[in-house]
Design a protein around this motif. Structure first.
Motif, PDB file in Angstrom:
ATOM      1  N   UNK A  19       0.826  -1.218   0.000  1.00 15.35           N
ATOM      2  CA  UNK A  19       0.000   0.000   0.000  1.00 15.35           C
ATOM      3  C   UNK A  19       0.861   1.270   0.000  1.00 15.35           C
ATOM      4  N   UNK A  20       0.454   2.247  -0.805  1.00 17.73           N
ATOM      5  CA  UNK A  20       1.213   3.493  -0.960  1.00 17.73           C
ATOM      6  C   UNK A  20       1.436   4.209   0.364  1.00 17.73           C
ATOM      7  N   UNK A  21       0.459   4.140   1.279  1.00 21.66           N
ATOM      8  CA  UNK A  21       0.624   4.849   2.557  1.00 21.66           C
ATOM      9  C   UNK A  21       1.726   4.217   3.414  1.00 21.66           C
ATOM     10  N   UNK A  22       1.966   2.927   3.242  1.00 22.03           N
ATOM     11  CA  UNK A  22       3.078   2.282   3.957  1.00 22.03           C
ATOM     12  C   UNK A  22       4.393   2.638   3.275  1.00 22.03           C
ATOM     13  N   UNK A  23       4.447   2.550   1.963  1.00 25.25           N
ATOM     14  CA  UNK A  23       5.667   2.887   1.215  1.00 25.25           C
ATOM     15  C   UNK A  23       6.127   4.301   1.584  1.00 25.25           C
ATOM     16  N   UNK A  24       5.198   5.228   1.689  1.00 24.67           N
ATOM     17  CA  UNK A  24       5.536   6.625   1.979  1.00 24.67           C
ATOM     18  C   UNK A  24       6.191   6.799   3.346  1.00 24.67           C
ATOM     19  N   UNK A  25       5.941   5.891   4.272  1.00 26.24           N
ATOM     20  CA  UNK A  25       6.490   6.001   5.631  1.00 26.24           C
ATOM     21  C   UNK A  25       7.864   5.362   5.776  1.00 26.24           C
ATOM     22  N   UNK A  26       8.206   4.434   4.914  1.00 25.15           N
ATOM     23  CA  UNK A  26       9.423   3.648   5.058  1.00 25.15           C
ATOM     24  C   UNK A  26      10.683   4.458   4.764  1.00 25.15           C
ATOM     25  N   UNK A  27      11.771   4.086   5.428  1.00 23.32           N
ATOM     26  CA  UNK A  27      13.075   4.666   5.143  1.00 23.32           C
ATOM     27  C   UNK A  27      13.716   3.795   4.076  1.00 23.32           C
ATOM     28  N   UNK A  28      14.272   4.439   3.047  1.00 29.39           N
ATOM     29  CA  UNK A  28      14.878   3.687   1.942  1.00 29.39           C
ATOM     30  C   UNK A  28      16.233   4.274   1.595  1.00 29.39           C
ATOM     31  N   UNK A  29      17.169   3.382   1.309  1.00 30.42           N
ATOM     32  CA  UNK A  29      18.486   3.823   0.862  1.00 30.42           C
ATOM     33  C   UNK A  29      18.990   2.920  -0.247  1.00 30.42           C
ATOM     34  N   UNK A  30      19.882   3.472  -1.055  1.00 27.11           N
ATOM     35  CA  UNK A  30      20.548   2.716  -2.115  1.00 27.11           C
ATOM     36  C   UNK A  30      21.897   2.262  -1.564  1.00 27.11           C
ATOM     37  N   UNK A  31      22.271   1.014  -1.862  1.00 28.56           N
ATOM     38  CA  UNK A  31      23.542   0.476  -1.370  1.00 28.56           C
ATOM     39  C   UNK A  31      24.642   0.667  -2.410  1.00 28.56           C
ATOM     40  N   UNK A  32      25.857   0.370  -2.012  1.00 24.70           N
ATOM     41  CA  UNK A  32      27.018   0.567  -2.882  1.00 24.70           C
ATOM     42  C   UNK A  32      26.977  -0.281  -4.146  1.00 24.70           C
ATOM     43  N   UNK A  33      26.236  -1.370  -4.126  1.00 27.40           N
ATOM     44  CA  UNK A  33      26.180  -2.252  -5.298  1.00 27.40           C
ATOM     45  C   UNK A  33      24.935  -2.004  -6.155  1.00 27.40           C
ATOM     46  N   UNK A  34      24.183  -0.952  -5.832  1.00 33.48           N
ATOM     47  CA  UNK A  34      22.962  -0.672  -6.580  1.00 33.48           C
ATOM     48  C   UNK A  34      21.740  -1.350  -6.004  1.00 33.48           C
ATOM     49  N   UNK A  35      21.890  -2.025  -4.877  1.00 39.02           N
ATOM     50  CA  UNK A  35      20.764  -2.644  -4.192  1.00 39.02           C
ATOM     51  C   UNK A  35      19.967  -1.600  -3.432  1.00 39.02           C
TER      52      UNK A  35
END
Length: 181
Positions: A98-114
């Protein structure tokens, strides 16, 4: 060496960030960027107790360029979804949540593109698990796994790790139902 501009002092160093993470009740350790592991011998004792400020100040010297955080109860029921293989399944996963959950999450890109999806849970999390794998002719690649109780992950501001959404010092707490969706 990792450094970020600061509005007040000119520069924020890795030690500044490590202390900020510690103040946010995260179990933070210095790491080896290449090995993706803590540089401390006997680091597993920190799966059950957080370091104190003095320890963090001693560990994070001018040459320290990588930070990792221990997941699980020690960091407030912290869990990470780790999307590997250049995050090949990340967009498919996002489409299911659900978009409302995605909007709350912390997200980062890793050194390998993950990608890392980072959150806390209202209840304790289980140990790390492999959620999706693909069999190649010569090996099995893990596409998605969790970093749960007793696990760890490298994070921003480590070289190659970039926060794209949210803050590690303001993590959302998911209910059991939200975590399982």
């Amino acid at each position: 060496r990792c450094q970020y501009l600061s509005h007040t002092e000119g520069r924020i160093t890795v030690i500044d960030v490590a202390l900020t993470y510690l103040q946010a009740d995260l179990c933070v350790l210095p790491a080896d960027l290449q090995a993706k592991r803590p540089t401390l011998k006997g680091w597993k004792s920190f799966q059950t107790h957080r370091p104190i400020e003095l320890q963090v100040r001693q560990w994070f010297g001018p040459q320290t360029d990588a930070i990792c955080i221990v997941t699980g109860t020690i960091s407030g029921n912290l869990e990470v979804l780790d999307f590997d293989c250049e995050a090949s399944q990340f967009e498919d996963w996002v489409a299911l949540i659900p978009a409302e959950i995605i909007a709350r999450l912390v997200m980062e890109r890793s050194q390998s593109g993950g990608r890392h999806v980072i959150y806390r849970c209202a209840t304790p999390v289980c140990g790390s698990m492999k959620l999706s794998q693909i069999k190649r002719p010569d090996k099995i690649d893990t596409l998605i796994e969790t970093r749960g109780e007793g696990g760890l992950f490298l994070c921003a501001p480590t070289t190659g790790y970039v926060l794209e959404q949210g803050s590690l010092t303001d993590l959302p707490v998911l209910t059991t139902e939200e975590r399982e969706c």
